[in-house]
Write a protein that holds these residues in place. Structure first.
Motif, PDB file in Angstrom:
ATOM      1  N   ARG A 220       0.834  -1.202   0.000  1.00  0.00           N
ATOM      2  CA  ARG A 220       0.000   0.000   0.000  1.00  0.00           C
ATOM      3  C   ARG A 220       0.870   1.255   0.000  1.00  0.00           C
ATOM      4  N   ALA A 234      -9.579   2.241  -5.357  1.00  0.00           N
ATOM      5  CA  ALA A 234     -10.174   0.997  -4.857  1.00  0.00           C
ATOM      6  C   ALA A 234      -9.621  -0.222  -5.591  1.00  0.00           C
ATOM      7  N   THR A 237      -5.962  -0.826  -4.653  1.00  0.00           N
ATOM      8  CA  THR A 237      -5.900  -1.362  -3.295  1.00  0.00           C
ATOM      9  C   THR A 237      -6.317  -2.824  -3.260  1.00  0.00           C
ATOM     10  N   PHE A 238      -7.337  -3.173  -4.057  1.00  0.00           N
ATOM     11  CA  PHE A 238      -7.767  -4.571  -4.122  1.00  0.00           C
ATOM     12  C   PHE A 238      -6.650  -5.459  -4.675  1.00  0.00           C
ATOM     13  N   ALA A 241      -4.158  -6.008  -1.964  1.00  0.00           N
ATOM     14  CA  ALA A 241      -4.743  -6.868  -0.931  1.00  0.00           C
ATOM     15  C   ALA A 241      -4.818  -8.314  -1.395  1.00  0.00           C
ATOM     16  N   GLN A 242      -5.127  -8.520  -2.670  1.00  0.00           N
ATOM     17  CA  GLN A 242      -5.226  -9.877  -3.205  1.00  0.00           C
ATOM     18  C   GLN A 242      -3.871 -10.569  -3.214  1.00  0.00           C
ATOM     19  N   ALA A 308      -9.225 -10.320   0.839  1.00  0.00           N
ATOM     20  CA  ALA A 308      -8.821  -9.072   0.186  1.00  0.00           C
ATOM     21  C   ALA A 308      -9.927  -8.038   0.302  1.00  0.00           C
ATOM     22  N   VAL A 312      -9.737  -4.219   1.752  1.00  0.00           N
ATOM     23  CA  VAL A 312     -10.119  -3.076   0.919  1.00  0.00           C
ATOM     24  C   VAL A 312     -11.206  -2.249   1.603  1.00  0.00           C
ATOM     25  N   ASP A 315      -9.690  -0.434   4.561  1.00  0.00           N
ATOM     26  CA  ASP A 315      -8.813   0.646   4.131  1.00  0.00           C
ATOM     27  C   ASP A 315      -9.603   1.811   3.545  1.00  0.00           C
ATOM     28  N   ARG A 316     -10.617   1.503   2.707  1.00  0.00           N
ATOM     29  CA  ARG A 316     -11.416   2.572   2.093  1.00  0.00           C
ATOM     30  C   ARG A 316     -12.219   3.331   3.136  1.00  0.00           C
TER      31      ARG A 316
END
Length: 329
Positions: A220, A234, A237-238, A241-242, A308, A312, A315-316
């Motif tokens: 990140r 978004a 970030t996904f 995260a994935q 994930a 997300v 975080d969002r």
């Protein structure tokens, strides 16, 4: 401001203000982590069940005895059979226990990781990549270990019940009528029977959360669109995260497999959990090779979308709250 008597009032101590703000931030992070965890887990419950069925069928008594035919390694075939045997609602079997045990654990992980990280030295990932990565991993692993120590004593029986309910296969031959019945059945034995596999969870959770949350914070920080509140932020970030979720699953999956096998076999007073885990590992490797420890990994990789998604959403939500706070100043 002056009081009613006209005497000037002194402001509250700085330590008190800092304590209130810290507590409020912790509760906000905990609430966000809880909400996002329940939503994500409920959406991917069918995939979660398929993963546990494939992961535990080698030690499932009804499958080993031949009462129920073994499931193939195909996720599609397994889903089809489960729906035929127990209906579409059966795909969510064990989801209530999963949500009840997961949301406090994940919320503690996320909130604890952010709090512990704030106490550690600040490292810029662009100037000191490995130093920043180490700080991120340490904070995440410590939060995962704290979850095992402080949260699992209360929610681990739910995790055990979730495994038994998800692995309870067959048409009209299920052993448990639901979560309450399963917990009652476990509690009739020695109380330690409800905590089978807890020692293995120490390694599994510490490694899993350390890699997942630690690498996510590192990726990140390298993401130039992390502060973007739109679609680009978004999506990027996904993706980070994935990747973090897949890495954590690959690193911790053998621990998880051994834990599930111990849960399926129940408590034994004559053997320690570590020796039983070693015995299971040797048996699985002899029967299926090293790949046996990763049974159901492909399904788990698909399920990682939920993990994930939790990161997300968390975080969002934190980003939107921080932007809203900045605009209100």
């Amino acid at each position: 401001p002056p009081s009613a008597s006209g005497t000037p009032q002194s402001p509250p101590p700085r330590w008190f203000c800092c304590g209130v703000m810290t507590a409020f931030s912790w509760m906000q992070d905990f609430a966000l982590g809880s909400l996002t965890s329940v939503v994500a887990k409920s959406c991917t419950a069918p995939v979660e069940r398929v993963k546990i069925v494939l992961q535990t069928q080698a030690c499932n008594p009804v499958i080993v005895s031949g009462q129920v035919e073994q499931y193939s390694g195909s996720a599609i075939h397994t889903i089809k059979r489960l729906v035929e045997e127990q209906g579409l609602v059966g795909m969510w079997r064990g989801n209530v226990a999963n949500c009840l045990r997961y949301f406090p654990a994940q919320a503690f992980n996320l909130a604890g990781k952010d709090h512990l990280k704030s106490l550690m030295p600040v490292r810029d990932v662009h100037d000191d990549f490995w130093g920043a990565t180490l700080v991120n991993f340490q904070a995440a692993a410590a939060a995962g270990l704290g979850t095992v120590v402080f949260v699992f004593p209360f929610v681990y029986p739910l995790d055990h019940a979730r495994t038994l309910l998800s692995a309870d296969v067959g048409k009209n031959s299920t052993r448990y009528n639901g979560l309450v019945h399963c917990l009652r059945s476990l509690s009739k034995a020695e109380w330690r029977a409800m905590y089978c596999g807890w020692q293995i969870s120490v390694g599994a959770v510490t490694v899993h959360r350390g890699v997942q949350l630690g690498s996510f914070d590192t990726f990140r920080a390298l993401n130039p669109y992390a502060r973007d509140c739109g679609v680009l932020g978004a999506v990027s970030t996904f993706c980070t995260a994935q990747v973090s979720s897949l890495l954590s699953i690959a690193c911790s999956y053998p621990f998880d497999t051994l834990r599930r096998h111990i849960q399926m076999q129940g408590y034994r007073s004559d053997r320690s959990e570590l020796s039983r885990a070693a015995e299971h590992a040797v048996r699985i490797v002899k029967a299926d090779g090293g790949v046996g420890l990763f049974a159901g990994l492909r399904v788990a990789a698909a399920r990682s979308v939920a993990a994930a998604g939790v990161l997300v959403l968390y975080d969002r939500c934190k980003l939107w709250l921080s932007v809203r706070e900045e605009r209100g100043r």
